[in-house]
Design an enzyme around this catalytic site. Structure first.
Site, short mmCIF file in Angstrom:
data_model
loop_
_atom_site.label_atom_id
_atom_site.label_comp_id
_atom_site.label_asym_id
_atom_site.label_seq_id
_atom_site.Cartn_x
_atom_site.Cartn_y
_atom_site.Cartn_z
CB CYS A 1 -0.88 -0.05 1.24
SG CYS A 1 -2.28 1.00 1.07
CD GLU A 2 5.13 3.34 0.95
OE1 GLU A 2 4.42 2.92 1.87
OE2 GLU A 2 5.94 4.24 1.08
#
Ligand code: PLP
Ligand code: LYS
Length: 443
Positions: free
Chosen positions: A361-362
């Site tokens: 999640c980046e």
């Protein structure tokens, strides 16, 4: 397509490493999977050992285990006659547990804790590379408590700026590592070390950086080491028996990288040491080096399964794999570039340009920008090359993603050397205090 070591495309059009079809490896061990070409690792180790033997100068080649440290690689290094550079209690413990001979272990680090030093002293390791004055006093005291006298090298910061990424160049004066030559800290360290009852000063160490493609920096570091050794001899009457010039030899990640053969670096180092010391009628010291990346880097391949894709017409097509910055943080950390192949259809021509995204999640979790591949479908296998060094070693559980398994492949045999982490491993160290197990809050 640049294939490394024993890698080839087999008759079915699939990538094969060490005689193992990677599609079968994926079926047996799952993905993401780190695959290590054991024959290539051994070849790389032998290239250094053979090149040094040819110089006739006594030497040690210490594998820098920070690049990739598992019990299996320690065992391979031991079989090939290398020494081992460790930089933490964890690496040391791994080596000892693998049965690596303690006498061939060198302990590095700019902040070794008393516990780590005690572990190393009790194991009777071969050498401590002392980084600073605090450690000099601490090591002498802890060795004294045990009635021991231990071998040390002093890590010198030579002021050589190697051409590499600023986060991985370490030889310049403004560095957290070592005793600076300029300004006299290194000279002072020699004086103090020589006066310590429990320390046996063997010589000096320098490491100028990593992923270096030129011999010039090593020549310069050798010349500076010799100049310093001569000053120490002339002013203090102390002779160094060992000159350690560290690691840092570059490898080919992409076509931009032009590595030199191991023998070229070794010859340049040996010539520089011989020339500078002989000119001063100084007894030729042993030469030690510490390659990490150049031994394990191109022997590693990471195998992923393609999951989702996202096409933004006219902009970019994202292809997401089941790993990412958790198993390979280098693109996010250094902007590192990698090559890859669609491993289950490696003989098909490239038809599209895509970018390989990780699953974290980046937004920065991208493994490769703009790579040409055949039309990629969910379920395809993607093999990213040259991931042996500083991938598994720097992997994390970000997003609570379990670390991949590691297999060594050789002559058609695949041996699991690190098992895949499970979700139970992920919560293995978590504790839930009693007071948090209570019933839900009233409101
Ligand atoms: C002291 C020391 N020795 C050896 C190495 C290994 O370097 P490389 O993996 O670039 O060969 C490093 C890391 O750069 C290091 O800091
Ligand atoms: N971790 C770095 C290299 C650091 C070298 C350790 N002194 C890399 O991936 O390139």
């Amino acid at each position: 397509m640049h294939l490394h070591g024993t890698s080839k495309i087999n008759a079915e059009g699939r990538l094969e490493i060490g005689g193992c079809d990677v599609q079968l490896l994926a079926a047996e061990f799952g993905t993401p999977l780190y695959i290590v070409d054991e024959a290539l690792v051994r070849q790389r180790m032998r290239e250094y050992m053979d090149a040094f033997r040819a110089t006739g100068i006594p030497f040690q080649v210490a594998y820098a285990s920070k690049a990739f440290c598992t019990m299996a690689i320690c065992a391979v290094a031991e079989q090939e006659g290398l020494s081992l550079d460790v930089v933490s209690g964890g690496e040391l413990h791994t080596a000892l547990k693998a049965g690596f001979p303690a006498k061939r272990i060198h302990f590095h680090g700019n902040n070794k804790t008393p516990d780590e030093i005690a572990l190393a002293l009790d194991a009777n390791i071969g050498c401590f590379v002392v980084d600073n004055f605090v450690e000099l006093d601490l090591l002498d005291a802890l060795a004294g408590e045990r009635g021991k006298r231990v071998n040390i090298l002093l890590r010198i910061t030579p002021g050589v700026e190697a051409h590499t990424h600023e986060y991985i160049s370490t030889g310049q004066q403004d560095s957290k590592f070592g005793f600076n030559l300029a300004g006299g800290a290194a000279f002072e360290a020699v004086k103090r070390a020589a006066a310590k009852p429990h320390l046996e000063l063997l010589g000096i160490h320098s490491h100028i950086g990593s992923q270096i493609f030129e011999v010039e920096g090593f020549r310069l570091a050798a010349a500076k080491a010799a100049e310093f050794a001569i000053q120490v001899r002339d002013e203090l009457g102390i002779l160094f028996r060992v000159i350690n010039l560290g690691g840092g030899f570059g490898i080919r990640y992409t076509a931009e990288d032009k590595p030199l053969p191991a023998a070229t670096y070794v010859q340049a180092i040996a010539d520089a040491v011989r020339t500078n010391f002989t000119a001063a009628q100084y007894p030729l010291p042993e030469i030690w080096i510490e390659p990490g990346r150049s031994i394990i880097g191109d022997a590693g391949t990471t195998l992923y399964t393609v999951g989702t894709t996202k096409d933004i017409p006219g902009v970019r097509k994202y292809v997401a794999v089941d790993g990412g910055m958790t198993d390979n943080p280098r693109p996010a950390l250094y902007g590192s570039k990698y090559e890859a192949v669609l491993a289950n259809r490696a003989n098909e021509p490239a038809t599209e340009t895509v970018s390989i995204a990780g699953k974290c999640c980046e937004s920065g979790d991208m493994l490769i920008w703009d790579i040409e591949l055949p039309a990629v479908k969910p379920g395809d296998l993607l093999a990213v090359f040259c991931t042996g060094a500083y991938n598994y070693a720097m992997s994390s559980n970000y997003n609570r993603i379990p670390r991949p398994a590691v297999v060594f492949v050789k002559d058609g045999q695949a041996s699991l050397v690190v098992r895949r982490e499970t979700y139970e491993d992920i919560v293995g160290n978590d504790l839930l205090p009693e007071r948090l197990k209570a019933a839900p809050a009233a409101n």
